[in-house]
Design an enzyme around this catalytic site. Structure first.
Site, PDB file in Angstrom:
ATOM      1  N   CYS A  37      46.518  49.689  23.675  1.00  0.00           N
ATOM      2  CA  CYS A  37      46.844  48.179  23.198  1.00  0.00           C
ATOM      3  C   CYS A  37      46.406  48.325  21.553  1.00  0.00           C
ATOM      4  CB  CYS A  37      45.279  47.562  23.750  1.00  0.00           C
ATOM      5  SG  CYS A  37      45.693  47.259  25.533  1.00  0.00           S
ATOM      6  N   HIS A  57      45.037  40.914  19.852  1.00  0.00           N
ATOM      7  CA  HIS A  57      45.529  41.577  21.017  1.00  0.00           C
ATOM      8  C   HIS A  57      45.451  40.801  22.219  1.00  0.00           C
ATOM      9  CE1 HIS A  57      46.874  43.978  24.597  1.00  0.00           C
ATOM     10  NE2 HIS A  57      45.424  44.588  24.733  1.00  0.00           N
ATOM     11  N   ASN A 115      49.337  41.126  29.760  1.00  0.00           N
ATOM     12  CA  ASN A 115      48.925  41.881  28.640  1.00  0.00           C
ATOM     13  C   ASN A 115      50.136  42.974  28.556  1.00  0.00           C
ATOM     14  OD1 ASN A 115      47.851  44.072  27.211  1.00  0.00           O
ATOM     15  ND2 ASN A 115      45.907  44.048  28.191  1.00  0.00           N
TER      16      ASN A 115
HETATM   17  C1  LIG Z   1      39.412  42.391  35.063  1.00  0.00           C
HETATM   18  C2  LIG Z   1      38.571  41.231  34.987  1.00  0.00           C
HETATM   19  C3  LIG Z   1      39.459  39.831  34.758  1.00  0.00           C
HETATM   20  C4  LIG Z   1      37.682  40.766  36.115  1.00  0.00           C
HETATM   21  O1  LIG Z   1      36.942  39.764  35.811  1.00  0.00           O
HETATM   22  P1  LIG Z   1      35.091  39.712  36.527  1.00  0.00           P
HETATM   23  O2  LIG Z   1      34.827  38.352  36.227  1.00  0.00           O
HETATM   24  O3  LIG Z   1      34.610  40.938  35.730  1.00  0.00           O
HETATM   25  O4  LIG Z   1      35.496  40.018  37.986  1.00  0.00           O
HETATM   26  P2  LIG Z   1      34.776  41.125  38.854  1.00  0.00           P
HETATM   27  O5  LIG Z   1      35.356  42.565  38.490  1.00  0.00           O
HETATM   28  O6  LIG Z   1      33.319  40.872  38.828  1.00  0.00           O
HETATM   29  O7  LIG Z   1      35.499  40.696  40.131  1.00  0.00           O
HETATM   30  C5  LIG Z   1      34.826  39.775  41.009  1.00  0.00           C
HETATM   31  C6  LIG Z   1      35.544  39.841  42.163  1.00  0.00           C
HETATM   32  O8  LIG Z   1      36.709  39.380  42.104  1.00  0.00           O
HETATM   33  C7  LIG Z   1      37.480  40.657  42.892  1.00  0.00           C
HETATM   34  N1  LIG Z   1      38.954  40.645  42.397  1.00  0.00           N
HETATM   35  C8  LIG Z   1      39.204  41.690  41.565  1.00  0.00           C
HETATM   36  N2  LIG Z   1      40.503  41.544  41.247  1.00  0.00           N
HETATM   37  C9  LIG Z   1      40.994  40.334  41.814  1.00  0.00           C
HETATM   38  C10 LIG Z   1      42.312  39.729  42.046  1.00  0.00           C
HETATM   39  N3  LIG Z   1      43.446  39.969  41.124  1.00  0.00           N
HETATM   40  N4  LIG Z   1      42.593  38.654  42.864  1.00  0.00           N
HETATM   41  C11 LIG Z   1      41.326  38.155  43.386  1.00  0.00           C
HETATM   42  N5  LIG Z   1      40.078  38.699  43.244  1.00  0.00           N
HETATM   43  C12 LIG Z   1      39.885  39.853  42.579  1.00  0.00           C
HETATM   44  C13 LIG Z   1      36.771  41.613  42.827  1.00  0.00           C
HETATM   45  O9  LIG Z   1      36.996  42.630  43.987  1.00  0.00           O
HETATM   46  C14 LIG Z   1      35.129  41.124  43.142  1.00  0.00           C
HETATM   47  O10 LIG Z   1      35.062  40.825  44.328  1.00  0.00           O
HETATM   48  P3  LIG Z   1      33.711  40.952  44.949  1.00  0.00           P
HETATM   49  O11 LIG Z   1      32.732  40.044  44.115  1.00  0.00           O
HETATM   50  O12 LIG Z   1      33.745  40.556  46.344  1.00  0.00           O
HETATM   51  O13 LIG Z   1      33.415  42.491  44.481  1.00  0.00           O
HETATM   52  C15 LIG Z   1      37.668  41.261  33.717  1.00  0.00           C
HETATM   53  O14 LIG Z   1      36.539  42.216  33.936  1.00  0.00           O
HETATM   54  C16 LIG Z   1      38.467  41.413  32.444  1.00  0.00           C
HETATM   55  O15 LIG Z   1      39.233  40.663  31.683  1.00  0.00           O
HETATM   56  N6  LIG Z   1      38.179  42.642  32.054  1.00  0.00           N
HETATM   57  C17 LIG Z   1      38.837  43.204  30.633  1.00  0.00           C
HETATM   58  C18 LIG Z   1      40.188  43.582  31.247  1.00  0.00           C
HETATM   59  C19 LIG Z   1      41.267  44.063  30.032  1.00  0.00           C
HETATM   60  O16 LIG Z   1      41.291  43.080  29.415  1.00  0.00           O
HETATM   61  N7  LIG Z   1      41.897  44.931  30.267  1.00  0.00           N
HETATM   62  C20 LIG Z   1      42.750  45.284  29.225  1.00  0.00           C
HETATM   63  C21 LIG Z   1      42.163  45.903  27.965  1.00  0.00           C
HETATM   64  S1  LIG Z   1      43.301  46.236  26.757  1.00  0.00           S
END
Ligand SMILES: CC(C)(COP(=O)(O)OP(=O)(O)OC[C@H]1O[C@@H](n2cnc3c(N)ncnc32)[C@H](O)[C@@H]1OP(=O)(O)O)[C@@H](O)C(=O)NCCC(=O)NCCS
Length: 332
Positions: free
Chosen positions: A114, A259, A289
């Site tokens: 990224c 980004h 992204n």
């Molecule tokens: C990925 C992201 C959106 C997840 O959000 P979060 O609030 O941390 O969510 P969690 O990981 O705690 O997951 C919450 C729940 O949603 C579920 N879940 C994960 N992906 C899912 C999806 N696509 N749809 C529905 N539910 C989903 C998980 O399994 C979890 O369920 P559980 O509570 O039963 O275990 C967030 O962590 C994020 O944006 N991180 C940065 C990612 C990023 O920017 N990556 C690229 C970097 S350059």
């Protein structure tokens, strides 16, 4: 010494679009979940087998060349930033060069995920300021959709990513005070496995095994919370550093293009820097992204929309796998 200016920009995304609800054919997810947590509404994916990353890069480059009223033969070199090259080797730069029909000029590949565009900008800027090359094509291009885990374990990462390419043509300017003021790069390899793709791997023999495939090691894996936590710290930090290096402050920023990782990350970056809505650009809603391509895609949209005028202060910041991060300050 001359500074580096942006001569032109271009963007290309594949025609095929997928709204959040369409992802439900593969994953147990919902428009509400994706929208609330990431801001993403839709993304573009290639039709598998029809377009590679170098094809997307080629289309974005054609637009940048056209906007600059230049021919491909006017380019002195190519820098190609991607984490999804057409092949393991050689990198995408030579394929783009071949498709542009400009045999001979150097083609450098950047593998900083990224942050790839900012790492590439830093190198292009050094080459231009020292006079090594005058016309540098810098491209960020990604095809994520062919590398996704379409099984249940892939739902957290896969819904975030889109395919696309952005291109800029850079060159020297003698105009006092204008151009790239500074670029700043960082990395912390202690966090490499928080966002990575394990296979295939030259660290192992064979590089990929049936067991790897069964375990899904060929797919990107992400510790979303760790990535989020570091991104919302490192991006504002990098912007403040760039401002301080140039004796500028947050209120001087005309436009910040971060980004596009997640709208929630961008909102937190904005809050931490105390910026108004009109100072920060977001388009992740429409593209997801696109990794190395997010900044040049966003930049092209800002240029076309007339959001950057001569002399405006533009800040760029990125964070991603590695972890790597960086920033740039540009007087447009
Ligand atoms: C990925 C992201 C959106 C997840 O959000 P979060 O609030 O941390 O969510 P969690 O990981 O705690 O997951 C919450 C729940 O949603 C579920 N879940 C994960 N992906 C899912 C999806 N696509 N749809 C529905 N539910 C989903 C998980 O399994 C979890 O369920 P559980 O509570 O039963 O275990 C967030 O962590 C994020 O944006 N991180 C940065 C990612 C990023 O920017 N990556 C690229 C970097 S350059």
């Amino acid at each position: 010494m001359a500074r580096t200016e942006f001569i032109s920009t271009g963007l290309y995304v594949p025609e095929r679009t997928l709204a959040n609800d369409e992802l439900r054919q593969w994953w147990d997810t919902s428009d509400e979940w994706v929208r609330e947590r990431t801001g993403i509404e839709t993304r573009h994916w290639v039709v598998p087998g029809e377009q590679a990353g170098s094809d997307l890069a080629l289309e974005a480059t054609r637009i940048a060349l056209q906007r600059a009223d230049m021919a491909a033969t006017d380019l002195d070199c190519i820098i190609f930033a991607t984490l999804s090259p057409d092949y393991f080797f050689p990198g995408g730069g030579v394929y783009l060069q071949r498709k542009l029909g400009v045999t001979g000029i150097p083609a450098l590949d950047i593998r900083n995920q990224c942050t790839g565009f900012i790492y590439g900008l830093s190198i292009a800027d050094a080459w231009i300021r020292t006079g090594q090359y005058r016309r540098v094509l810098l491209v960020g291009a990604e095809v994520h959709s062919t590398g996704m885990d379409f099984g249940p374990a892939g739902r957290d990462a896969s819904v975030l990513f889109g395919d696309g390419a952005g291109a800029v043509i850079l060159g020297p300017t003698e105009e006092e005070g204008r151009g790239v003021l500074s670029t700043h790069l960082w990395a912390d390899g202690r966090h490499a496995e928080h966002l990575w793709c394990e296979s295939d791997s030259s660290a192992r023999f064979p590089r990929i095994s049936h067991e790897d495939l069964d375990a899904g090691r060929q797919y990107p894996r992400m510790n979303g919370r760790e990535v989020f936590k570091h991104a919302v710290t490192r991006m504002p930090e990098s912007v403040r550093f760039a401002l301080a290096q140039n004796q500028l402050s947050e209120s001087d920023i005309h436009l910040l293009i971060p980004h596009q990782a997640n709208l929630r990350i961008t909102e937190m970056v904005q809050r931490q820097l105390g910026l108004r809505d009109d100072q920060v650009f977001s388009n992740i809603q429409r593209y997801g992204n696109t990794t190395a391509a997010t900044i040049p895609i966003a930049l092209h949209e800002c240029v076309e929309a007339g959001r950057l005028g001569r002399g405006d202060l533009l800040l760029l910041t990125a964070f991603g796998s590695g972890f790597t991060w960086g920033s740039a300050a540009v007087r447009w």
